[in-house]
Design a protein around this motif. Structure first.
Motif, PDB file in Angstrom:
ATOM      1  N   LEU A  98       0.829  -1.206   0.000  1.00  0.00           N
ATOM      2  CA  LEU A  98       0.000   0.000   0.000  1.00  0.00           C
ATOM      3  C   LEU A  98       0.864   1.256   0.000  1.00  0.00           C
ATOM      4  O   LEU A  98       0.592   2.228  -0.723  1.00  0.00           O
ATOM      5  CB  LEU A  98      -0.940  -0.007   1.206  1.00  0.00           C
ATOM      6  N   GLY A  99       1.928   1.261   0.809  1.00  0.00           N
ATOM      7  CA  GLY A  99       2.836   2.414   0.838  1.00  0.00           C
ATOM      8  C   GLY A  99       3.494   2.657  -0.508  1.00  0.00           C
ATOM      9  O   GLY A  99       3.604   3.806  -0.962  1.00  0.00           O
ATOM     10  N   LEU A 100       3.909   1.567  -1.178  1.00  0.00           N
ATOM     11  CA  LEU A 100       4.521   1.709  -2.504  1.00  0.00           C
ATOM     12  C   LEU A 100       3.519   2.232  -3.531  1.00  0.00           C
ATOM     13  O   LEU A 100       3.859   3.074  -4.377  1.00  0.00           O
ATOM     14  CB  LEU A 100       5.100   0.374  -2.962  1.00  0.00           C
ATOM     15  N   VAL A 101       2.280   1.745  -3.458  1.00  0.00           N
ATOM     16  CA  VAL A 101       1.252   2.213  -4.390  1.00  0.00           C
ATOM     17  C   VAL A 101       0.988   3.704  -4.194  1.00  0.00           C
ATOM     18  O   VAL A 101       0.881   4.466  -5.161  1.00  0.00           O
ATOM     19  CB  VAL A 101      -0.041   1.391  -4.215  1.00  0.00           C
ATOM     20  N   ILE A 102       0.899   4.121  -2.936  1.00  0.00           N
ATOM     21  CA  ILE A 102       0.673   5.546  -2.659  1.00  0.00           C
ATOM     22  C   ILE A 102       1.848   6.378  -3.171  1.00  0.00           C
ATOM     23  O   ILE A 102       1.660   7.446  -3.761  1.00  0.00           O
ATOM     24  CB  ILE A 102       0.438   5.774  -1.152  1.00  0.00           C
ATOM     25  N   LEU A 103       3.078   5.888  -2.979  1.00  0.00           N
ATOM     26  CA  LEU A 103       4.262   6.627  -3.436  1.00  0.00           C
ATOM     27  C   LEU A 103       4.322   6.748  -4.954  1.00  0.00           C
ATOM     28  O   LEU A 103       4.817   7.751  -5.482  1.00  0.00           O
ATOM     29  CB  LEU A 103       5.539   5.944  -2.928  1.00  0.00           C
ATOM     30  N   VAL A 104       3.831   5.737  -5.665  1.00  0.00           N
ATOM     31  CA  VAL A 104       3.912   5.766  -7.129  1.00  0.00           C
ATOM     32  C   VAL A 104       2.675   6.424  -7.748  1.00  0.00           C
ATOM     33  O   VAL A 104       2.791   7.317  -8.592  1.00  0.00           O
ATOM     34  CB  VAL A 104       4.085   4.331  -7.683  1.00  0.00           C
ATOM     35  N   VAL A 105       1.493   6.009  -7.324  1.00  0.00           N
ATOM     36  CA  VAL A 105       0.261   6.470  -7.961  1.00  0.00           C
ATOM     37  C   VAL A 105      -0.157   7.858  -7.471  1.00  0.00           C
ATOM     38  O   VAL A 105      -0.657   8.666  -8.257  1.00  0.00           O
ATOM     39  CB  VAL A 105      -0.879   5.450  -7.720  1.00  0.00           C
ATOM     40  N   GLY A 106       0.069   8.155  -6.205  1.00  0.00           N
ATOM     41  CA  GLY A 106      -0.368   9.431  -5.632  1.00  0.00           C
ATOM     42  C   GLY A 106       0.138  10.650  -6.384  1.00  0.00           C
ATOM     43  O   GLY A 106      -0.663  11.470  -6.848  1.00  0.00           O
TER      44      GLY A 106
END
Length: 197
Positions: A98-106
């Motif tokens: 989830l943290g990686l997704v937020i860092l990339v997609v956000g």
């Protein structure tokens, strides 16, 4: 006794709010009549000219506000993503993902939203600039000035377009009449054709 004080306080708040509302309506009417008409621009004392400029913005502030909001939300998203990512080492693998997704997609999502909002702002700015250039080139007076209002006996007819064939502006791509001599949008001077001495 307590009920009396509470009712008295509520009455005072209501009376104060009503008084503020009445004063705001009166000030609005005075500003609209005495300070904000277009023909007053440049002919007001310093304080009232400051009020005129404050309530009649000549530049868009929203572009700067969007930039500040975009930078702030990016920082917030990245920090939030980093916090969730490192929390995942203690809370489970799902948090790491989830943290990686937020860092990339956000940041990408914020950039797309920011650019869509900027497109709307740029459209408004381009329209305003084109209108100002057309007003300068056609010699039109600003709406609200005495020259634009005219008198009741004068006929309000638009100026006739210059005669001649259509030509293509080499700078901005606008088609316009050759008799104009220059592009009505960007102001580029018409190049003389070889077959037209």
């Amino acid at each position: 006794m307590y009920y009396y004080n509470s009712a008295y306080t509520t009455y005072n708040y209501a009376a104060g709010a009503l008084g503020i509302l009445v004063v705001a309506v009166v000030l609005t009417a005075l500003l609209l009549v005495l300070v904000l008409p277009k023909q007053k621009d440049g002919h007001l004392p310093a304080f009232f000219q400051l009020l005129y400029d404050l309530f009649t913005p000549k530049a868009l502030m929203i572009e700067k506000l969007l930039q500040v909001l975009y930078v702030f939300l990016n920082c917030l998203t990245v920090l939030f993503g980093i916090a969730i990512f490192f929390n995942g080492f203690f809370a489970g693998f799902g948090r790491i993902v989830l943290g990686l997704v937020i860092l990339v997609v956000g940041p990408v999502l914020l950039r797309v939203i920011h650019e869509l909002l900027l497109l709307a702002v740029m459209q408004v700015k381009a329209t305003r600039e084109i209108n100002q250039k057309l007003d300068r080139l056609t010699g039109a007076a600003p709406a609200g000035s005495r020259a634009a209002q005219g008198t009741e006996t004068e006929a309000q007819t638009p100026p006739a377009p210059p005669a001649g064939p259509m030509v293509h502006c080499t700078h901005c791509g606008t088609w316009y009449r050759e008799g104009a001599g220059r592009c009505p949008v960007c102001g580029t001077q018409l190049q003389k054709r070889a077959d037209n001495p």
